[in-house]
Design an enzyme around this catalytic site. Sequence first.
Site, PDB file in Angstrom:
ATOM      1  N   ARG A   2      -4.027 -13.673  -9.346  1.00 47.03           N
ATOM      2  CA  ARG A   2      -4.155 -13.250 -10.740  1.00 47.03           C
ATOM      3  C   ARG A   2      -3.387 -14.116 -11.728  1.00 47.03           C
ATOM      4  O   ARG A   2      -3.478 -13.889 -12.943  1.00 47.03           O
ATOM      5  CB  ARG A   2      -3.731 -11.778 -10.855  1.00 47.03           C
ATOM      6  CG  ARG A   2      -4.703 -10.861 -10.129  1.00 47.03           C
ATOM      7  CD  ARG A   2      -4.326  -9.410 -10.244  1.00 47.03           C
ATOM      8  NE  ARG A   2      -4.478  -8.919 -11.602  1.00 47.03           N
ATOM      9  CZ  ARG A   2      -4.212  -7.660 -11.965  1.00 47.03           C
ATOM     10  NH1 ARG A   2      -3.773  -6.806 -11.073  1.00 47.03           N
ATOM     11  NH2 ARG A   2      -4.392  -7.283 -13.200  1.00 47.03           N
ATOM     12  N   PRO A  33       4.765  -6.956  -5.915  1.00 51.28           N
ATOM     13  CA  PRO A  33       6.022  -6.901  -5.195  1.00 51.28           C
ATOM     14  C   PRO A  33       7.095  -6.209  -6.004  1.00 51.28           C
ATOM     15  O   PRO A  33       7.327  -6.538  -7.156  1.00 51.28           O
ATOM     16  CB  PRO A  33       6.393  -8.366  -4.981  1.00 51.28           C
ATOM     17  CG  PRO A  33       5.181  -9.137  -5.363  1.00 51.28           C
ATOM     18  CD  PRO A  33       4.452  -8.306  -6.331  1.00 51.28           C
ATOM     19  N   GLU A  34       7.724  -5.249  -5.377  1.00 53.68           N
ATOM     20  CA  GLU A  34       8.885  -4.591  -5.959  1.00 53.68           C
ATOM     21  C   GLU A  34      10.083  -5.062  -5.121  1.00 53.68           C
ATOM     22  O   GLU A  34       9.935  -5.970  -4.311  1.00 53.68           O
ATOM     23  CB  GLU A  34       8.690  -3.068  -5.929  1.00 53.68           C
ATOM     24  CG  GLU A  34       7.404  -2.658  -6.645  1.00 53.68           C
ATOM     25  CD  GLU A  34       7.130  -1.163  -6.625  1.00 53.68           C
ATOM     26  OE1 GLU A  34       8.082  -0.380  -6.588  1.00 53.68           O
ATOM     27  OE2 GLU A  34       5.942  -0.783  -6.651  1.00 53.68           O
TER      28      GLU A  34
END
Length: 273
Positions: free
Chosen positions: A111, A2-3
Amino acid sequence: MPELPEVEYVARQLREELPGRRIVSVTVGWPRTLGGMEPSEFVTRVTGQVVGAIGRRGKHLIVELDGGDALVIHRRMSGNLIFLPPEERDPWARIVFGLDDGRTLVFSDPRKFGRTLLVSQVELSDLFASLGPEPLEDEFTAEELQARLRGSRRAIKAALLDQSVVVGLGNIYADEALFRARIHPLRPAASLSHEEVAQLRDAIRETLLMGIEHGGTTFGRHRDVYDEAGTNLDYLNVYRRIGQPCRVCGQPIERVVIAQRSSHYCPHCQPRV
DNA sequence: CTATAAACCTGCTGGC
DNA sequence: TGCCAGCAGGTTTATA
């Protein structure tokens, strides 16, 4: 993953759902997600709190709690905040919040790079002390950007990924903004003319706004709070388009590694000179 | 200051 | 079909 656009989109959704809700239960499935705080302390300090305002700083999502503390969530590469449908279990649930309306909000993060921190107001400002300007705010002017690039000989792509130069850009939107500004990613940051910096500043804002409009870019795991994928992938010009024809000139998109990250650009539209 | 590598982790894809 | 190499939206820390 996510940016800024993916974080902003989710922040807007949570703003419609969370303020005023009480957190009635907290479960920690992966302690390291808390960034060092003991799960017992986290659970004690969060349980029973009523959610206040929802904010965002760069890629950090901020959930204010009525006791004065705040949750600061950074999704890093694979984290998502999702309202879990009843009776469904998420194999990647790292933190689970039970709400007073019966719903469950999950921080799902395969992750395990993501973080959900509980901080005081003082810790919050310390956390953000070295961050650069918000690209969608008025403070982000061409002059401001140029000042932060001054004297820097590193590649402009690397500079854009540096959150002390400007917040919110990651690998996708940095590449897309450079394409939109017609600037080669390997150009030394301080070599850009004022004109080019001004174009880049505009390109960054347009690229990010477009991303928000489309609910973010999903090519892997990004989902919104209702588990829906974003559609911005369809509108990208260079990212993940290696070998495919440039939408402007038809030349094949190329790849180069900068700051350990894949960078995508059009050799014709973004000349190295 | 800059550059590079490694670490933190799991999952997916493509090639053989 | 199966295995393995390589790659993935981020950030921090160590080393040169």
